[in-house]
Design a protein around this motif. Structure first.
Motif, short mmCIF file in Angstrom:
data_model
loop_
_atom_site.label_atom_id
_atom_site.label_comp_id
_atom_site.label_asym_id
_atom_site.label_seq_id
_atom_site.Cartn_x
_atom_site.Cartn_y
_atom_site.Cartn_z
N ARG A 190 23.87 43.05 69.05
CA ARG A 190 22.52 42.93 68.53
C ARG A 190 21.57 42.34 69.56
O ARG A 190 21.98 41.54 70.42
CB ARG A 190 22.50 42.04 67.28
N ALA A 191 20.31 42.72 69.47
CA ALA A 191 19.31 42.19 70.38
C ALA A 191 18.86 40.81 69.93
O ALA A 191 18.84 40.50 68.73
CB ALA A 191 18.12 43.14 70.46
N ASN A 192 18.51 39.97 70.89
CA ASN A 192 17.94 38.64 70.63
C ASN A 192 18.87 37.79 69.76
O ASN A 192 18.46 37.21 68.76
CB ASN A 192 16.56 38.75 69.98
N VAL A 193 20.15 37.71 70.15
CA VAL A 193 21.11 36.91 69.40
C VAL A 193 20.88 35.44 69.72
O VAL A 193 20.76 35.05 70.89
CB VAL A 193 22.55 37.32 69.76
N ARG A 194 20.84 34.60 68.67
CA ARG A 194 20.65 33.18 68.84
C ARG A 194 21.65 32.43 67.97
O ARG A 194 21.82 32.76 66.79
CB ARG A 194 19.22 32.76 68.47
N HIS A 195 22.30 31.41 68.54
CA HIS A 195 23.24 30.57 67.83
C HIS A 195 22.97 29.11 68.19
O HIS A 195 22.68 28.79 69.36
CB HIS A 195 24.69 30.92 68.20
N THR A 196 23.04 28.24 67.20
CA THR A 196 22.85 26.82 67.46
C THR A 196 24.06 26.21 68.16
O THR A 196 23.92 25.29 68.97
CB THR A 196 22.61 26.08 66.13
N SER A 197 25.27 26.69 67.84
CA SER A 197 26.50 26.22 68.50
C SER A 197 27.17 27.40 69.16
O SER A 197 27.46 28.41 68.51
CB SER A 197 27.44 25.57 67.47
N ASN A 198 27.42 27.31 70.45
CA ASN A 198 28.04 28.38 71.21
C ASN A 198 29.56 28.20 71.19
O ASN A 198 30.09 27.19 71.68
CB ASN A 198 27.53 28.38 72.66
N GLU A 199 30.26 29.20 70.62
CA GLU A 199 31.71 29.10 70.45
C GLU A 199 32.36 30.44 70.78
O GLU A 199 31.80 31.51 70.48
CB GLU A 199 32.07 28.70 69.02
N LEU A 200 33.55 30.37 71.38
CA LEU A 200 34.36 31.54 71.70
C LEU A 200 35.78 31.28 71.23
O LEU A 200 36.39 30.28 71.62
CB LEU A 200 34.34 31.82 73.21
N TYR A 201 36.31 32.18 70.38
CA TYR A 201 37.65 32.03 69.83
C TYR A 201 38.46 33.27 70.14
O TYR A 201 37.96 34.40 70.06
CB TYR A 201 37.61 31.82 68.31
#
Length: 571
Positions: A190-201
């Protein structure tokens, strides 16, 4: 060229809830469903119907008790049609929520119609990526409220109403394609993705399919792996995932498949290294197959290698063994469940303080019901299924040393369940060493033949006997023997021989009633049968866009091995 002609969806009562025709004049849902159901169950995914005009191919899948059918009157690619049905089911579940219910489809038909039109245009499959569909399809009201509550865009930018001046007349907002300036260069994100907490699982799940011979030697041992990835990172991150295995990644896995985001050139250049721009959210990054016995296991059958070495190479958490035709009449059987002491459950304090690997932090225990790490694998509830022949009437004297066994007369098998606490108690009472802890199940089979033989009157038609019917004695047959005493003594020896023959015949009859195999189901957290590990998960700062300076995403890795009746021991 392969084309999708129509899509029909039916509920669990075979009622039509959706008909969507893309091209041509395919058979209607009311005509197609009876022809599909006329085939014996379970129906295959591809059925040829020659009685329709023209003859039709029907592709089908079942998800959440909903039936998806797609007819095709022309020659088409089967994998394309089946994959399209799976993508439609996943998209509906993504937009409408899980589980996928008929009421959700009926109440949100406007969203469903937009999805079907975007995913297939004039019969040609076009846009099936979930992230790209969110940019062009209006989500339901409750989904928009949920996304807005977590700080995500509640609706697609392309569907928002255009700005109005005070002097302009209101006009309806129609979907329109994103402009070149706002179009997302990555179709699966998706365009313009925003997350308050950046996580990779990263979650690697392997499903076992193992067959053991009566001697305990493995005949085949395969593990089917899935690399599930969860990306909650702002902007457009560029990631590198490094996989490794004890014997080398290329010698361990075969038939790998990848998500379109994976750069295949990087994998061919450096095997075990995945370079990709992930979709937003959870998705399947890769899949593979691993032969746990190696490429030369077929040649080992002609050698004199011991069975213990073959079993040690697998190191399975739980294995069954079946012994049949026990007891004086051969009616008893025993199933022995062996659990490896390596998978003994440890206290949560020790698992919580486990060290990270390759710079990856361990995820919180809330992600799973119980913790499990590579240092201390955690085995869940163990279930043993013992299938029984159809001639078995019931099981007598069914008993277990651990767990609970369930069986009712007429069932097709015995379900033996050993709960997690019973597994922990069994391993705790084990004295250690390399010998596995074991629990047993015993029972006796009862069949129709055995019962009829016991209840039938014993009649012997011997030479020299005369049969008479006496009405004064209440009716019945009587015999008067004219055999000499010496002949009677010989008759006793003959009776013993007949008794021995009857005993052998009963053992042979009971042998037919014996179970022929036993399967084990379990799940182990913190362990993979193939030995694959994640060495590192890195963010390429030069290629990434919009991540922010100094932002380091949180990373976590989990391993899970599952056996759904996947470990089978034959006897």
């Amino acid at each position: 060229m392969s084309a999708i002609e129509a899509l029909y969806i039916f509920d669990e009562h075979n009622a039509t809830i959706l008909e969507h025709v893309y091209r041509g004049r395919p058979p209607t849902a009311s005509v197609l469903l009876p022809l599909y159901l006329s085939h014996p169950s379970p129906q295959p995914s591809l059925i040829y119907l020659p009685n329709t005009h023209p003859p039709t191919l029907v592709y089908s899948i079942i998800q959440d008790r909903l039936l998806f059918l797609s007819p095709s009157s022309a020659e088409s690619e089967p994998l394309l049609a089946l994959e399209f049905l799976h993508r439609v089911a996943d998209a509906l579940e993504d937009f409408l929520g899980s589980p996928l219910l008929a009421s959700k489809i009926e109440s949100s038909y406007d969203v469903v119609a937009q999805l079907l039109s975007e995913m297939c245009d004039g019969g040609l499959v076009s846009n099936t990526e979930p992230n790209a569909l969110r940019d062009v399809v209006e989500a339901p009201n409750w989904v928009k409220g949920l996304l807005g509550g977590v700080g995500l865009p509640s609706s697609s930018p392309s569907l928002n109403p255009s700005s109005q001046t005070p002097f302009s007349l209101p006009r309806p907002s129609l979907p329109r394609a994103p402009s070149a300036a706002t179009a997302n260069p990555v179709p699966w994100r998706r365009a313009n993705v925003r997350h308050t907490s950046n996580e990779l699982y990263v979650d690697i799940v392997e499903t076992l399919s193992i067959t053991l011979a009566p001697s305990g030697r493995p005949l085949s041992a395969l593990a089917f792996g899935t690399v599930a990835f969860t990306a909650k990172v702002s902007g457009v991150p560029d990631l590198i995932l490094q996989l490794n295995a004890p014997g080398g990644i290329l010698n361990t896995i075969s038939l790998p498949v990848f998500h379109p985001c994976v750069r295949l050139g990087r994998w061919k250049e450096k095997p075990g290294e995945l370079s990709f721009v992930p979709p937003d959210g959870r998705f399947v990054l890769a899949g593979y197959e691993a032969d746990l016995l190696g490429d030369d296991h077929l040649a080992s059958f002609t050698s004199t290698s011991s069975t213990s070495k073959s079993l040690a190479s697998l190191n399975l958490p739980a294995t069954p063994a079946v012994s049949v035709s026990l007891g004086p009449t051969g009616a008893d059987f025993e199933v022995r469940l062996s659990i490896s002491p390596r998978f003994q459950n440890k206290p949560s304090a020790s698992t919580a303080s486990s060290s990270s690997r390759g710079g990856l932090g361990s995820r919180s225990a809330s992600a799973f019901s119980a913790t499990g790490t590579t240092a201390h694998p955690h085995i869940e509830e163990v279930k043993v299924h013992i299938p029984l022949p159809a001639a078995v009437r019931t099981i007598a004297d069914l008993r277990t040393s651990r767990g609970d066994a369930q069986y009712a007369p007429g069932d097709t098998g015995i379900e033996w369940r050993v709960a997690a606490k019973d597994v922990a108690a069994l391993l705790a009472s084990h004295h250690g060493g390399s010998v596995s802890a074991s629990a047993t199940l015993r029972g006796s089979v009862v069949g129709e033949e055995e019962e009829d033989e016991e209840t039938a009157p014993s009649v012997s038609l011997e030479a020299g006997s005369r049969w008479e019917y006496d009405e004064d004695e209440g009716g019945g047959y009587q015999t008067s023997s004219s055999v000499e005493p010496a002949q009677q003594r010989n008759g006793n020896g003959k009776g013993e021989a007949e008794a021995e023959q009857r005993s052998k015949r009963r053992v042979a009859l009971n042998r037919v009633l014996m179970p022929s195999s036993a399967t084990v189901s379990f799940s182990v957290k913190g362990w993979l049968a193939s030995g694959i590990k994640v060495d590192a998960l890195m963010v390429d700062a030069k290629r990434s866009k919009g991540l922010g300076a100094g932002v380091t995403p949180y990373k976590g890795v989990k391993y899970l091995t599952v056996s759904r009746k996947g470990v089978e021991a034959r006897c």
